[in-house]
Design a protein around this motif. Sequence first.
Motif, mmCIF file in Angstrom:
data_model
loop_
_atom_site.group_PDB
_atom_site.id
_atom_site.type_symbol
_atom_site.label_atom_id
_atom_site.label_comp_id
_atom_site.label_asym_id
_atom_site.label_seq_id
_atom_site.Cartn_x
_atom_site.Cartn_y
_atom_site.Cartn_z
ATOM 1 N N SER A 67 0.840 -1.191 0.000
ATOM 2 C CA SER A 67 0.000 0.000 0.000
ATOM 3 C C SER A 67 0.882 1.251 0.000
ATOM 4 N N ARG A 68 0.288 2.341 -0.369
ATOM 5 C CA ARG A 68 1.046 3.590 -0.461
ATOM 6 C C ARG A 68 1.700 3.994 0.868
ATOM 7 N N PRO A 69 0.995 3.960 2.013
ATOM 8 C CA PRO A 69 1.663 4.344 3.272
ATOM 9 C C PRO A 69 2.835 3.420 3.627
ATOM 10 N N SER A 70 2.676 2.129 3.418
ATOM 11 C CA SER A 70 3.763 1.197 3.735
ATOM 12 C C SER A 70 4.969 1.452 2.840
ATOM 13 N N LEU A 71 4.711 1.622 1.541
ATOM 14 C CA LEU A 71 5.807 1.860 0.604
ATOM 15 C C LEU A 71 6.524 3.179 0.880
ATOM 16 N N LEU A 72 5.759 4.220 1.161
ATOM 17 C CA LEU A 72 6.389 5.525 1.399
ATOM 18 C C LEU A 72 7.196 5.537 2.692
ATOM 19 N N THR A 73 6.706 4.874 3.724
ATOM 20 C CA THR A 73 7.460 4.798 4.974
ATOM 21 C C THR A 73 8.752 4.007 4.780
ATOM 22 N N ALA A 74 8.656 2.878 4.092
ATOM 23 C CA ALA A 74 9.853 2.077 3.832
ATOM 24 C C ALA A 74 10.830 2.833 2.936
ATOM 25 N N ALA A 75 10.312 3.554 1.933
ATOM 26 C CA ALA A 75 11.176 4.327 1.042
ATOM 27 C C ALA A 75 11.889 5.445 1.804
ATOM 28 N N LEU A 76 11.165 6.105 2.694
ATOM 29 C CA LEU A 76 11.778 7.167 3.500
ATOM 30 C C LEU A 76 12.866 6.595 4.407
ATOM 31 N N LEU A 77 12.594 5.446 5.011
ATOM 32 C CA LEU A 77 13.586 4.792 5.861
ATOM 33 C C LEU A 77 14.831 4.433 5.061
ATOM 34 N N LEU A 78 14.653 3.870 3.882
ATOM 35 C CA LEU A 78 15.776 3.487 3.047
ATOM 36 C C LEU A 78 16.567 4.709 2.606
ATOM 37 N N PHE A 79 15.867 5.764 2.197
ATOM 38 C CA PHE A 79 16.546 6.971 1.750
ATOM 39 C C PHE A 79 17.338 7.627 2.872
ATOM 40 N N VAL A 80 16.729 7.767 4.041
ATOM 41 C CA VAL A 80 17.417 8.397 5.179
ATOM 42 C C VAL A 80 18.649 7.579 5.572
ATOM 43 N N SER A 81 18.503 6.272 5.585
ATOM 44 C CA SER A 81 19.626 5.414 5.972
ATOM 45 C C SER A 81 20.777 5.523 4.985
ATOM 46 N N PHE A 82 20.472 5.444 3.700
ATOM 47 C CA PHE A 82 21.529 5.486 2.687
ATOM 48 C C PHE A 82 22.127 6.880 2.534
ATOM 49 N N ALA A 83 21.305 7.905 2.584
ATOM 50 C CA ALA A 83 21.805 9.264 2.403
ATOM 51 C C ALA A 83 22.660 9.707 3.584
ATOM 52 N N SER A 84 22.492 9.091 4.745
ATOM 53 C CA SER A 84 23.269 9.496 5.926
ATOM 54 C C SER A 84 24.748 9.155 5.786
ATOM 55 N N PHE A 85 25.126 8.345 4.816
ATOM 56 C CA PHE A 85 26.538 8.024 4.611
ATOM 57 C C PHE A 85 27.342 9.275 4.257
ATOM 58 N N ASP A 86 26.705 10.274 3.658
ATOM 59 C CA ASP A 86 27.401 11.491 3.248
ATOM 60 C C ASP A 86 27.572 12.507 4.372
ATOM 61 N N LEU A 87 26.889 12.319 5.480
ATOM 62 C CA LEU A 87 26.975 13.282 6.576
ATOM 63 C C LEU A 87 28.290 13.136 7.324
ATOM 64 N N PRO A 88 28.807 14.244 7.890
ATOM 65 C CA PRO A 88 30.029 14.145 8.684
ATOM 66 C C PRO A 88 29.813 13.269 9.919
ATOM 67 N N ASN A 89 30.882 12.877 10.541
ATOM 68 C CA ASN A 89 30.881 11.864 11.592
ATOM 69 C C ASN A 89 29.832 12.029 12.686
ATOM 70 N N PRO A 90 29.731 13.129 13.400
ATOM 71 C CA PRO A 90 28.722 13.114 14.471
ATOM 72 C C PRO A 90 27.292 13.091 13.936
ATOM 73 N N TRP A 91 27.043 13.643 12.753
ATOM 74 C CA TRP A 91 25.677 13.730 12.224
ATOM 75 C C TRP A 91 25.219 12.425 11.596
ATOM 76 N N GLY A 92 26.143 11.625 11.095
ATOM 77 C CA GLY A 92 25.776 10.329 10.536
ATOM 78 C C GLY A 92 25.111 9.445 11.579
ATOM 79 N N GLY A 93 25.608 9.492 12.812
ATOM 80 C CA GLY A 93 25.011 8.724 13.898
ATOM 81 C C GLY A 93 23.706 9.324 14.383
ATOM 82 N N ALA A 94 23.558 10.640 14.214
ATOM 83 C CA ALA A 94 22.324 11.299 14.653
ATOM 84 C C ALA A 94 21.130 10.871 13.804
ATOM 85 N N VAL A 95 21.385 10.386 12.625
ATOM 86 C CA VAL A 95 20.304 9.924 11.748
ATOM 87 C C VAL A 95 19.745 8.600 12.252
ATOM 88 N N LEU A 96 20.460 7.976 13.164
ATOM 89 C CA LEU A 96 20.010 6.709 13.723
ATOM 90 C C LEU A 96 18.650 6.864 14.412
#
Length: 140
Positions: free
Chosen positions: A18-47
């Motif tokens: 469903s749309r809510p399930s897909l969008l929540t999972a997509a947001l989780l995946l995007f936030v997790s993967f995009a956090s690799f570019d953040l500097p050291n203390p902020w990468g962990g803050a995305v946790l």
Amino acid sequence: MRTRREQSGAAELRFALSRPSLLTAALLLFVSFASFDLPNPWGGAVLLPGLLLVALLVLRHTYGAPVRNRPGTRGVLLGVVGGLAGYAVFRGLAAALSAGGVPTPHLLSAAVVVGGCLLAAPRVREVADARLRGRADRRR
């Protein structure tokens, strides 16, 4: 019993894709993967937002799903293989973008992978739904 099993499988499929399930999972995946570019203390803050999104997915599935089926071995293996393939595409694309000098390779790679998953989801739903209907027709 078989009819009810197929009905529950179809209900589970509709809920999971469903749309809510897909969008929540997509947001989780995007936030997790995009956090690799953040500097050291902020990468962990995305946790924290990541854990909140996981909790939201678990709560939604636990209390909002119309059916609670346990996944079979085949479903688990397909999920693991799909997840590993998506991660491999993400890492490969990030490495290529990084070698090309892109300043935020993980952010762009995350956008491509998540976008591809969201574009593929309706087709996956159609194929799985057709497969469920085909099983029901063969049994009748």
